[in-house]
Design a protein around this motif. Sequence first.
Motif, PDB file in Angstrom:
ATOM      1  N   LEU A 126     -55.430  17.680  24.313  1.00  0.00           N
ATOM      2  CA  LEU A 126     -56.027  18.996  24.542  1.00  0.00           C
ATOM      3  C   LEU A 126     -55.000  20.108  24.364  1.00  0.00           C
ATOM      4  O   LEU A 126     -55.256  21.113  23.695  1.00  0.00           O
ATOM      5  N   LEU A 127     -53.820  19.910  24.962  1.00  0.00           N
ATOM      6  CA  LEU A 127     -52.784  20.941  24.885  1.00  0.00           C
ATOM      7  C   LEU A 127     -52.272  21.130  23.457  1.00  0.00           C
ATOM      8  O   LEU A 127     -52.103  22.258  22.989  1.00  0.00           O
ATOM      9  N   LEU A 128     -52.044  20.004  22.760  1.00  0.00           N
ATOM     10  CA  LEU A 128     -51.581  20.109  21.379  1.00  0.00           C
ATOM     11  C   LEU A 128     -52.633  20.775  20.484  1.00  0.00           C
ATOM     12  O   LEU A 128     -52.311  21.579  19.607  1.00  0.00           O
ATOM     13  N   GLY A 129     -53.895  20.425  20.739  1.00  0.00           N
ATOM     14  CA  GLY A 129     -54.964  21.030  19.965  1.00  0.00           C
ATOM     15  C   GLY A 129     -55.042  22.531  20.170  1.00  0.00           C
ATOM     16  O   GLY A 129     -55.192  23.302  19.218  1.00  0.00           O
ATOM     17  N   LEU A 130     -54.913  22.970  21.421  1.00  0.00           N
ATOM     18  CA  LEU A 130     -54.945  24.407  21.718  1.00  0.00           C
ATOM     19  C   LEU A 130     -53.762  25.133  21.081  1.00  0.00           C
ATOM     20  O   LEU A 130     -53.901  26.230  20.534  1.00  0.00           O
ATOM     21  N   ILE A 131     -52.580  24.503  21.171  1.00  0.00           N
ATOM     22  CA  ILE A 131     -51.395  25.110  20.554  1.00  0.00           C
ATOM     23  C   ILE A 131     -51.588  25.213  19.045  1.00  0.00           C
ATOM     24  O   ILE A 131     -51.279  26.246  18.419  1.00  0.00           O
ATOM     25  N   GLY A 132     -52.128  24.145  18.444  1.00  0.00           N
ATOM     26  CA  GLY A 132     -52.351  24.147  17.004  1.00  0.00           C
ATOM     27  C   GLY A 132     -53.326  25.231  16.576  1.00  0.00           C
ATOM     28  O   GLY A 132     -53.095  25.943  15.592  1.00  0.00           O
ATOM     29  N   VAL A 133     -54.408  25.369  17.318  1.00  0.00           N
ATOM     30  CA  VAL A 133     -55.394  26.408  17.002  1.00  0.00           C
ATOM     31  C   VAL A 133     -54.764  27.790  17.169  1.00  0.00           C
ATOM     32  O   VAL A 133     -54.996  28.700  16.370  1.00  0.00           O
ATOM     33  N   GLY A 134     -53.953  27.948  18.225  1.00  0.00           N
ATOM     34  CA  GLY A 134     -53.289  29.230  18.441  1.00  0.00           C
ATOM     35  C   GLY A 134     -52.357  29.590  17.305  1.00  0.00           C
ATOM     36  O   GLY A 134     -52.324  30.734  16.843  1.00  0.00           O
ATOM     37  N   VAL A 135     -51.590  28.595  16.822  1.00  0.00           N
ATOM     38  CA  VAL A 135     -50.671  28.841  15.708  1.00  0.00           C
ATOM     39  C   VAL A 135     -51.450  29.193  14.436  1.00  0.00           C
ATOM     40  O   VAL A 135     -51.129  30.143  13.720  1.00  0.00           O
ATOM     41  N   ALA A 136     -52.506  28.418  14.173  1.00  0.00           N
ATOM     42  CA  ALA A 136     -53.265  28.627  12.939  1.00  0.00           C
ATOM     43  C   ALA A 136     -53.979  29.978  12.913  1.00  0.00           C
ATOM     44  O   ALA A 136     -54.175  30.571  11.839  1.00  0.00           O
ATOM     45  N   THR A 137     -54.359  30.469  14.085  1.00  0.00           N
ATOM     46  CA  THR A 137     -55.149  31.701  14.124  1.00  0.00           C
ATOM     47  C   THR A 137     -54.320  32.931  14.466  1.00  0.00           C
ATOM     48  O   THR A 137     -54.875  34.030  14.580  1.00  0.00           O
ATOM     49  N   TYR A 138     -53.018  32.775  14.600  1.00  0.00           N
ATOM     50  CA  TYR A 138     -52.166  33.904  14.981  1.00  0.00           C
ATOM     51  C   TYR A 138     -52.328  35.110  14.051  1.00  0.00           C
ATOM     52  O   TYR A 138     -52.573  36.232  14.519  1.00  0.00           O
ATOM     53  N   PRO A 139     -52.227  34.919  12.725  1.00  0.00           N
ATOM     54  CA  PRO A 139     -52.397  36.085  11.840  1.00  0.00           C
ATOM     55  C   PRO A 139     -53.817  36.647  11.914  1.00  0.00           C
ATOM     56  O   PRO A 139     -54.018  37.858  11.825  1.00  0.00           O
TER      57      PRO A 139
END
Length: 285
Positions: A126-139
């Motif tokens: 869950l945590l890795l998934g949230l971090i990944g989504v956050g990184v991908a959607t930053y821009p």
Amino acid sequence: MKTILFGLLFAALWASASVATKFGVQSAHPLILANIRFLIAGSGMLLFAYKLQRVSNAWPTRTEWVRLTIFSLLNTTIYLGAFVLAIKQVSAGIGSLSTATNPLFIALLSALWLRRKPGWNEIGGLLLGLIGVGVATYPLLQNSYATVEGLLILLVGMISVSAATVYYARFEWRLPNLVINGWQVFLGGLQLIPFTLLFADFSSSHYDTRFWASVLWLILPVSVAALQLWFYLVRQDPIRASLWLFLCPIFGFAYSYLLMDEPITLYTLAGTALVIVGLWLGRKA
């Protein structure tokens, strides 16, 4: 392998709802779009199940009517009604991003209602998934248009659908998935009608080709196919099923790139890698 294939297909179809809805609300009020979609999709699935497939012993009992009504209120009326309202005020990218919040709500509600404690691997996923989504959607978050009202409406919808998922997993359902899906979509549409009549602007709605193309896509690939896959995944395990929602924003980026000229960046690639690792970790026994 079957679960993985169904999970990938579910994420790909479910993610397409944001872009399809974004097109549809350009022609008609969001509540009108939602109501027409729900009533057509629900009645179509029920007609197919009862008349063409001729399913036996599949008429809901009194208890099942109550469960279907509650489930449809949470899963269709509130969630999808809120989603189409919010997508008028936020970008399709943020709409896809919102699905990534579901696993956290589902994990928390599962712990409370089902007394099902998440394992360390699931928490890590869950945590890795949230971090990944956050990184991908930053821009995207830096450049996307959104209102506070739209984001709050999205939040209400995410909490509602997470509650619906946990509620669904609480019971052993006798009815076939197609019958459950048909009734919950149809009942959800019926419960939405009073709000549509009160708040929708009928005078400015145009039922053009774009509108009906959006409705058709939201009915067949999303309301029918994706929800059938989702019910299968949830019956296996609600928390592990929720991990597939992390892929929805990634598919959403692809659709936005192809249909809306939104760029795919290094942030997108890095976020995708983290999401895949999170999915693998969360599904590890």
